[in-house]
Design a protein around this motif. Structure first.
Motif, mmCIF file in Angstrom:
data_model
loop_
_atom_site.group_PDB
_atom_site.id
_atom_site.type_symbol
_atom_site.label_atom_id
_atom_site.label_comp_id
_atom_site.label_asym_id
_atom_site.label_seq_id
_atom_site.Cartn_x
_atom_site.Cartn_y
_atom_site.Cartn_z
ATOM 1 N N UNK A 275 60.437 46.672 83.498
ATOM 2 C CA UNK A 275 59.024 47.130 82.859
ATOM 3 C C UNK A 275 58.521 46.025 82.168
ATOM 4 N N UNK A 276 59.280 44.783 81.493
ATOM 5 C CA UNK A 276 58.585 43.866 80.745
ATOM 6 C C UNK A 276 59.216 42.544 81.075
ATOM 7 N N UNK A 295 55.662 37.682 76.435
ATOM 8 C CA UNK A 295 56.273 38.995 77.169
ATOM 9 C C UNK A 295 55.222 39.921 77.523
ATOM 10 N N UNK A 296 55.087 40.139 78.782
ATOM 11 C CA UNK A 296 53.995 41.244 79.169
ATOM 12 C C UNK A 296 54.874 42.464 79.655
ATOM 13 N N UNK A 302 57.607 50.770 77.802
ATOM 14 C CA UNK A 302 58.127 49.205 77.880
ATOM 15 C C UNK A 302 57.729 48.424 76.784
ATOM 16 N N UNK A 303 56.548 48.643 76.174
ATOM 17 C CA UNK A 303 55.702 47.770 75.264
ATOM 18 C C UNK A 303 56.564 48.286 73.951
ATOM 19 N N UNK A 304 57.048 49.379 73.677
ATOM 20 C CA UNK A 304 57.556 49.589 72.401
ATOM 21 C C UNK A 304 59.224 48.961 72.472
ATOM 22 N N UNK A 324 47.348 44.770 73.332
ATOM 23 C CA UNK A 324 47.737 45.898 73.964
ATOM 24 C C UNK A 324 48.734 45.798 75.040
ATOM 25 N N UNK A 325 48.806 44.928 75.657
ATOM 26 C CA UNK A 325 49.694 44.960 76.915
ATOM 27 C C UNK A 325 50.760 43.832 76.717
#
Length: 378
Positions: A275-276, A295-296, A302-304, A324-325
């Motif tokens: 997811x990232x 890192x996207x 996934x961001x957290x 944001x992403x």
């Protein structure tokens, strides 16, 4: 060369916005500078003169009363509601004491957001005029404008024509204010650079004469230039890919996107983290704009997870920006292909190799972090 001699005489290569890496920052550079000039209470202390001229330039002098106007940057117009298509933050909002407004959405290279122009159009209905400002006066994407039309519901503005024309008048109005006048001049040079207008008239005349006598070959060359740039940028990504493959790590997967399309580049995944991932991305095109590495992520969870991993790292990674992403990203100065001179390095094998080596080092630094904290639940 003749062009370099002219640049030396004029001092056009010295640009404070370029030196401070502020060329394409929509909010921190462009909205800030334009908003400050438009603001009757701005630090220029010249009252409404710049705003009045701007309203004339965009043919809205009958809509807004400059004498009672206020200018707000990043103006909050309510919580985003995709169903009602309302809310958001307007880059620059001009408002007078009769409640009439002009909403300006400012785009340099960033993509359009969901229902963005529709949401701004629905704000302050019947009293609001929406302008969509881009480098060359492009139309917004359908995801942003929906069924709205630039001929009826909003106005498309360009930096290349509208803003530069307005700024030249502002420069003349500030002729007795040297700091303001020269600051505007620097900004005009930046916009000319971003819109590929920095050339001298004598050289242009010579080129036009050459084209006049060799039109078909010149047309063929012009049609092929961007294809050649895409080919060279793709070759650079392939060289970066080879350097990463040389790590011989079976836990990682590489893929290169079709870089003739926006927001594409190179992707580097660790197999147990879906997811990232690490990405090089053009903003929006690899071959002719700025590029970023970082890192996207795909989704909030996934961001957290990625941010938690980054926050356990050293100061180097903590200094990266985030959006944001993108849990973290950094501009690749060696791949700032918005600059023609940097782009020319794509066609020099030795310089291209050096770029590939430098960028692969950045990627491998990120890779170490993944390997250190894997497996991670994303």
């Amino acid at each position: 060369t003749h062009q370099r001699e002219l640049e030396k005489i004029r001092g056009e290569k010295f640009n404070v916005f370029s030196i401070l890496s502020m060329e394409t920052k929509e909010d921190a550079t462009h909205s800030a500078f334009i908003g400050e000039l438009l603001d009757p209470k701005g630090s220029h202390m010249m009252g409404t003169v710049f705003l009045e001229q701007f309203l004339k330039t965009i043919q809205q002098e009958d809509h807004i009363s400059a004498s009672s106007a206020t200018v707000i940057r990043e103006c909050y117009i309510g919580k985003v509601d995709f169903e009602k298509r309302t809310g958001g933050r307007v880059d620059i909002l001009i408002k007078d004491n009769a409640g009439r407004t002009i909403s300006i959405e400012n785009k340099i290279y960033a993509g359009d957001q969901q229902f963005q122009i529709e949401r701004y159009f629905n704000y302050n209905k019947c009293k609001n005029k929406v302008s969509y400002l881009t480098l060359s006066g492009d139309e917004p994407h359908k995801i942003s404008k929906g069924d709205l039309s630039s001929k009826k519901h909003f106005k498309c503005l360009s930096y290349s024509n509208d803003i530069i024309a307005w700024l030249k008048i502002c420069q003349m109005l500030a002729v007795s204010k040297p700091v303001i006048r020269e600051s505007i001049h620097q900004y005009i040079l930046l916009l000319k650079k971003l819109t590929h207008q920095l050339s001298d008239n004598e050289m242009e005349d010579k080129i036009i004469k050459l084209i006049n006598s060799n039109y078909l070959p010149a047309r063929a060359v012009a049609n092929s230039i961007e294809k050649a740039e895409i080919w060279a940028a793709d070759k650079l990504l392939n060289e970066i890919e080879k350097l990463l493959i040389a790590e011989n790590d079976e836990n990682w997967i590489l893929s290169t996107d079709d870089i003739s399309k926006k927001w594409n580049g190179l992707n580097y995944w660790r197999k147990d983290i879906e997811k990232f991932w690490i990405k090089i991305e053009g903003n929006p095109f690899v071959h002719k704009n700025e590029n970023y590495v970082g890192i996207i992520s795909d989704g909030d969870e996934a961001y957290d997870s990625a941010r938690n991993m980054i926050q356990q790292e050293n100061d180097y990674l903590l200094s990266f920006d985030k959006s944001q992403s993108w849990p973290c990203y950094i501009k690749i100065d060696e791949m700032n292909f918005a600059d023609d001179e940097v782009r020319a390095n794509l066609f020099d094998a030795s310089k291209r190799r050096l770029i590939a080596e430098d960028v692969s080092v950045k990627i491998l630094e990120l890779k170490k972090m993944f390997d250190k904290y894997s497996p991670i639940k994303a």
